[in-house]
Design a protein around this motif. Structure first.
Motif, PDB file in Angstrom:
ATOM      1  N   ASP A 167       0.780  -1.174   0.114  1.00 36.41           N
ATOM      2  CA  ASP A 167       0.208  -0.009   0.156  1.00 36.41           C
ATOM      3  C   ASP A 167       0.890   1.219   0.038  1.00 36.41           C
ATOM      4  O   ASP A 167       0.465   2.359  -0.410  1.00 36.41           O
ATOM      5  CB  ASP A 167      -0.742   0.038   1.189  1.00 36.41           C
ATOM      6  CG  ASP A 167      -1.776   1.137   1.222  1.00 36.41           C
ATOM      7  OD1 ASP A 167      -2.869   1.085   0.355  1.00 36.41           O
ATOM      8  OD2 ASP A 167      -1.825   1.957   2.013  1.00 36.41           O
ATOM      9  N   PHE A 168       2.039   1.183   0.520  1.00 38.15           N
ATOM     10  CA  PHE A 168       2.790   2.168   0.552  1.00 38.15           C
ATOM     11  C   PHE A 168       3.758   2.497  -0.919  1.00 38.15           C
ATOM     12  O   PHE A 168       4.347   3.653  -1.138  1.00 38.15           O
ATOM     13  CB  PHE A 168       4.062   2.174   1.734  1.00 38.15           C
ATOM     14  CG  PHE A 168       3.371   2.237   3.183  1.00 38.15           C
ATOM     15  CD1 PHE A 168       2.759   3.147   3.625  1.00 38.15           C
ATOM     16  CD2 PHE A 168       3.236   1.058   3.855  1.00 38.15           C
ATOM     17  CE1 PHE A 168       2.176   3.206   4.798  1.00 38.15           C
ATOM     18  CE2 PHE A 168       2.523   1.097   4.896  1.00 38.15           C
ATOM     19  CZ  PHE A 168       1.831   2.333   5.392  1.00 38.15           C
ATOM     20  N   GLU A 169       3.642   1.532  -1.474  1.00 42.16           N
ATOM     21  CA  GLU A 169       4.478   1.536  -2.611  1.00 42.16           C
ATOM     22  C   GLU A 169       3.638   1.374  -3.885  1.00 42.16           C
ATOM     23  O   GLU A 169       4.108   1.866  -4.948  1.00 42.16           O
ATOM     24  CB  GLU A 169       5.598   0.053  -2.769  1.00 42.16           C
ATOM     25  CG  GLU A 169       6.375   0.181  -1.660  1.00 42.16           C
ATOM     26  CD  GLU A 169       6.973  -1.300  -1.269  1.00 42.16           C
ATOM     27  OE1 GLU A 169       6.687  -2.220  -2.208  1.00 42.16           O
ATOM     28  OE2 GLU A 169       7.619  -1.623  -0.457  1.00 42.16           O
ATOM     29  N   ALA A 170       2.377   1.373  -3.641  1.00 40.04           N
ATOM     30  CA  ALA A 170       1.652   1.278  -4.788  1.00 40.04           C
ATOM     31  C   ALA A 170       1.612   2.520  -5.967  1.00 40.04           C
ATOM     32  O   ALA A 170       1.762   3.664  -5.184  1.00 40.04           O
ATOM     33  CB  ALA A 170       0.042   1.263  -4.231  1.00 40.04           C
ATOM     34  N   PRO A 215       2.853  -2.412   9.117  1.00 40.70           N
ATOM     35  CA  PRO A 215       3.966  -1.347   8.975  1.00 40.70           C
ATOM     36  C   PRO A 215       3.879  -0.101   9.917  1.00 40.70           C
ATOM     37  O   PRO A 215       4.937  -0.009  10.555  1.00 40.70           O
ATOM     38  CB  PRO A 215       4.136  -1.041   7.295  1.00 40.70           C
ATOM     39  CG  PRO A 215       3.370  -2.216   6.784  1.00 40.70           C
ATOM     40  CD  PRO A 215       2.285  -2.466   7.395  1.00 40.70           C
ATOM     41  N   ILE A 216       2.828   0.398   9.999  1.00 45.34           N
ATOM     42  CA  ILE A 216       2.877   1.771  10.672  1.00 45.34           C
ATOM     43  C   ILE A 216       2.852   1.257  12.170  1.00 45.34           C
ATOM     44  O   ILE A 216       3.077   2.181  13.068  1.00 45.34           O
ATOM     45  CB  ILE A 216       1.543   2.717  10.209  1.00 45.34           C
ATOM     46  CG1 ILE A 216       1.812   3.008   8.714  1.00 45.34           C
ATOM     47  CG2 ILE A 216       1.523   3.867  11.098  1.00 45.34           C
ATOM     48  CD1 ILE A 216       2.958   4.214   8.433  1.00 45.34           C
ATOM     49  N   ILE A 217       1.952   0.359  12.512  1.00 48.67           N
ATOM     50  CA  ILE A 217       1.829  -0.322  13.888  1.00 48.67           C
ATOM     51  C   ILE A 217       3.193  -0.404  14.386  1.00 48.67           C
ATOM     52  O   ILE A 217       3.761  -0.016  15.509  1.00 48.67           O
ATOM     53  CB  ILE A 217       0.955  -1.215  13.812  1.00 48.67           C
ATOM     54  CG1 ILE A 217      -0.539  -0.630  13.775  1.00 48.67           C
ATOM     55  CG2 ILE A 217       1.038  -1.754  15.350  1.00 48.67           C
ATOM     56  CD1 ILE A 217      -1.696  -1.890  13.716  1.00 48.67           C
ATOM     57  N   GLU A 227       8.459  11.558  17.067  1.00 49.80           N
ATOM     58  CA  GLU A 227       8.050  11.235  15.681  1.00 49.80           C
ATOM     59  C   GLU A 227       6.686  10.654  15.530  1.00 49.80           C
ATOM     60  O   GLU A 227       5.783  10.675  14.737  1.00 49.80           O
ATOM     61  CB  GLU A 227       8.982  10.288  15.088  1.00 49.80           C
ATOM     62  CG  GLU A 227      10.296  10.914  14.555  1.00 49.80           C
ATOM     63  CD  GLU A 227      11.585   9.714  14.463  1.00 49.80           C
ATOM     64  OE1 GLU A 227      12.501  10.420  13.699  1.00 49.80           O
ATOM     65  OE2 GLU A 227      11.447   8.847  14.913  1.00 49.80           O
ATOM     66  N   SER A 228       6.499   9.817  16.617  1.00 52.31           N
ATOM     67  CA  SER A 228       5.071   9.085  16.951  1.00 52.31           C
ATOM     68  C   SER A 228       3.966  10.166  16.973  1.00 52.31           C
ATOM     69  O   SER A 228       2.700  10.052  16.340  1.00 52.31           O
ATOM     70  CB  SER A 228       5.259   8.173  18.015  1.00 52.31           C
ATOM     71  OG  SER A 228       3.915   7.796  18.538  1.00 52.31           O
ATOM     72  N   ARG A 229       4.294  11.180  17.807  1.00 51.68           N
ATOM     73  CA  ARG A 229       3.187  12.343  17.901  1.00 51.68           C
ATOM     74  C   ARG A 229       3.061  12.921  16.573  1.00 51.68           C
ATOM     75  O   ARG A 229       1.784  13.262  16.080  1.00 51.68           O
ATOM     76  CB  ARG A 229       3.774  13.190  19.035  1.00 51.68           C
ATOM     77  CG  ARG A 229       2.578  14.177  19.454  1.00 51.68           C
ATOM     78  CD  ARG A 229       3.222  15.065  20.748  1.00 51.68           C
ATOM     79  NE  ARG A 229       3.679  14.254  21.779  1.00 51.68           N
ATOM     80  CZ  ARG A 229       4.908  14.532  22.356  1.00 51.68           C
ATOM     81  NH1 ARG A 229       5.375  15.710  22.130  1.00 51.68           N
ATOM     82  NH2 ARG A 229       5.594  13.871  23.431  1.00 51.68           N
ATOM     83  N   GLN A 230       4.145  13.311  15.990  1.00 49.20           N
ATOM     84  CA  GLN A 230       3.802  14.003  14.537  1.00 49.20           C
ATOM     85  C   GLN A 230       2.969  12.864  13.558  1.00 49.20           C
ATOM     86  O   GLN A 230       2.095  13.435  12.847  1.00 49.20           O
ATOM     87  CB  GLN A 230       5.306  13.909  13.888  1.00 49.20           C
ATOM     88  CG  GLN A 230       5.399  14.706  12.390  1.00 49.20           C
ATOM     89  CD  GLN A 230       5.055  16.347  12.877  1.00 49.20           C
ATOM     90  OE1 GLN A 230       4.760  16.801  13.777  1.00 49.20           O
ATOM     91  NE2 GLN A 230       4.446  16.624  11.286  1.00 49.20           N
ATOM     92  N   LEU A 231       3.489  11.552  13.645  1.00 49.18           N
ATOM     93  CA  LEU A 231       2.768  10.498  12.917  1.00 49.18           C
ATOM     94  C   LEU A 231       1.078  10.522  13.133  1.00 49.18           C
ATOM     95  O   LEU A 231       0.685  10.575  12.374  1.00 49.18           O
ATOM     96  CB  LEU A 231       3.316   9.392  13.240  1.00 49.18           C
ATOM     97  CG  LEU A 231       3.132   8.191  12.283  1.00 49.18           C
ATOM     98  CD1 LEU A 231       3.932   8.466  10.878  1.00 49.18           C
ATOM     99  CD2 LEU A 231       4.065   6.852  12.872  1.00 49.18           C
ATOM    100  N   GLU A 232       0.829  10.670  14.499  1.00 49.23           N
ATOM    101  CA  GLU A 232      -0.567  10.873  14.827  1.00 49.23           C
ATOM    102  C   GLU A 232      -1.201  11.983  14.233  1.00 49.23           C
ATOM    103  O   GLU A 232      -2.448  11.853  13.935  1.00 49.23           O
ATOM    104  CB  GLU A 232      -0.749  10.715  16.617  1.00 49.23           C
ATOM    105  CG  GLU A 232      -2.018  10.616  17.018  1.00 49.23           C
ATOM    106  CD  GLU A 232      -2.198  10.465  18.304  1.00 49.23           C
ATOM    107  OE1 GLU A 232      -1.002  10.445  19.204  1.00 49.23           O
ATOM    108  OE2 GLU A 232      -3.394  10.326  18.855  1.00 49.23           O
ATOM    109  N   ILE A 261       6.861  10.323   6.078  1.00 53.20           N
ATOM    110  CA  ILE A 261       6.536   9.012   6.505  1.00 53.20           C
ATOM    111  C   ILE A 261       7.413   7.970   5.599  1.00 53.20           C
ATOM    112  O   ILE A 261       7.915   7.114   6.059  1.00 53.20           O
ATOM    113  CB  ILE A 261       4.962   8.501   6.242  1.00 53.20           C
ATOM    114  CG1 ILE A 261       4.264   9.354   7.250  1.00 53.20           C
ATOM    115  CG2 ILE A 261       4.802   7.229   6.610  1.00 53.20           C
ATOM    116  CD1 ILE A 261       2.399   9.233   6.880  1.00 53.20           C
ATOM    117  N   GLU A 262       7.487   8.319   4.449  1.00 55.82           N
ATOM    118  CA  GLU A 262       8.344   7.411   3.638  1.00 55.82           C
ATOM    119  C   GLU A 262       9.887   7.408   4.048  1.00 55.82           C
ATOM    120  O   GLU A 262      10.389   6.121   4.163  1.00 55.82           O
ATOM    121  CB  GLU A 262       8.423   7.831   2.060  1.00 55.82           C
ATOM    122  CG  GLU A 262       7.320   7.265   1.260  1.00 55.82           C
ATOM    123  CD  GLU A 262       7.275   7.789  -0.199  1.00 55.82           C
ATOM    124  OE1 GLU A 262       7.579   8.903  -0.337  1.00 55.82           O
ATOM    125  OE2 GLU A 262       6.217   7.093  -0.872  1.00 55.82           O
TER     126      GLU A 262
END
Ligand code: FPP
Ligand code: MG
Length: 328
Positions: free
Chosen positions: A219-222, A243-245, A255-260, A276-277
């Motif tokens: 899904d990330f590479e699609a 992958p994200i979990i 980084e996790s906060r930013q991701l959220e 994210i990549e």
């Protein structure tokens, strides 16, 4: 050594697969032109036919030859297609496999009803078998599990803190159960040996997990051309996948906060996607997921030890390798 292609894996069942294609169009056909165009839009939608392949190989590896495997292979594919039609409505997905989804082309009403229609066809096909094996019971249970999985996934959608266990439960219900049922039914129509049936069922469970983890990764590479859908679709839909979990657990708190934050505002900005990549790359998420999928594929292959040697058994082994190493 690279895994064999799907075409070469399917060599022992090429004639059966052609028979399943024929059955799929015959059994899904409607006498009403419009219904039939909507149905064929999805039945001939360019899927890999993974579930029929698993069922046919499992049946052959357990000694079954004959038309009943073709019927059951068509049945599991129709359940799968019906579930995707409904899933695309739920996800509001514009495209699947490079083609317009049914609801984008003809609206939600048609899509919901075509899913129901396919389901009704499945019931007729099962009734016509007059067989005494438990396929009907297995499929009733499986369809229930798929619905439960989708309900839980919808409920958990948007939850950044979803646990790995919850996530694994959802994918097992949503995808794993039908893959497992395909293998189990193939085994049941081929043999009465409980040890073999159990082994093939275990194989199905592990293969399902390997395929799903790679699905999440892809899904990330699609890219639109290769997969017929845009990359980062799961995140856009508010779905955290493996992958994200995993990334969430290994990156820094900042980084996790930013991701959220990105997750909550839904990903659509180029910049967020690039960030994210870069995290996925830095924390080596892709090789990690490939490694987990590899473990599942190995587990799948070990589950086949009770099966007598045959080209179909060998193909099941290759299919597990393909599931873990595939790029599409
Ligand atoms: C795709 O998941 C969806 C599924 C594997 C199962 C969907 C199940 C239902 C809608 C319930 C059962 C319904 C019937 C008619 C049997 P995804 O969204 O994670 O994957 P995608 O990216 O391919 O859409
Ligand atoms: Mg979807």
């Amino acid at each position: 050594m690279s895994a064999p292609s799907l075409d070469s894996i399917c060599e022992p069942i090429s004639v059966d697969l052609a028979a399943v294609e024929k059955k799929l169009s015959e059994k899904s056909a409607s006498q009403y032109d419009f219904v039939d165009s909507a149905v064929q839009h999805v039945v001939q939608g360019g899927g890999k036919r993974l579930r029929p392949i698993l069922l046919l190989l499992s049946a052959k590896a357990c000694g079954h030859e004959g038309e009943d495997a073709h019927t059951l292979a068509a049945v599991v594919e129709l359940i799968h297609v019906a579930s995707l039609v409904h899933d695309d409505v739920l996800d509001e997905a514009p495209r699947r496999r490079g083609r317009e989804t049914l609801h984008s082309k003809w609206g939600n009403k048609v899509a919901v009803l075509v899913g129901d229609y396919l389901h009704a066809r499945v019931l007729s096909m099962l009734v016509d078998r007059h067989a005494e094996d438990p396929a009907m019971a297995i499929l009733a249970r499986t369809t229930q599990a798929m619905c439960e999985g989708e309900v839980i996934h919808a409920y958990k959608s948007g939850d950044f803190d979803i646990s790995t266990d919850d996530y694994l439960k959802i994918i097992n219900l949503k995808t794993g159960e039908l893959i497992t049922a395909s293998c189990a039914m193939g085994a049941i129509i081929g043999t009465r040996e409980e040890k073999i049936i159990q082994g093939v069922t275990e194989y199905g469970k592990a293969v399902g997990a390997a395929f799903q983890i790679i699905d999440d990764l892809l899904d990330f590479e699609a890219d639109e051309e290769k997969f017929g859908k845009e990359p980062f679709n799961d995140l856009r839909e508010g779905k955290l996948t493996y992958p994200i979990i995993h990334l969430r657990g290994v990156c820094t708190t900042e980084e996790s906060r930013q991701l959220e934050l990105i997750f909550n505002s839904k990903v659509d900005e180029e910049e967020s996607i690039e960030w994210i990549e870069s995290l996925l790359l830095r924390y080596e998420i892709q090789p990690h997921c490939r490694c987990i999928a590899r473990e599942y594929a190995d587990r799948a292959k070990s589950a086949l030890t009770a099966l007598p040697e045959s080209p179909a058994k060998e193909a099941l082994g290759h299919l597990a390798d393909f599931g873990a190493s595939r790029e599409w």
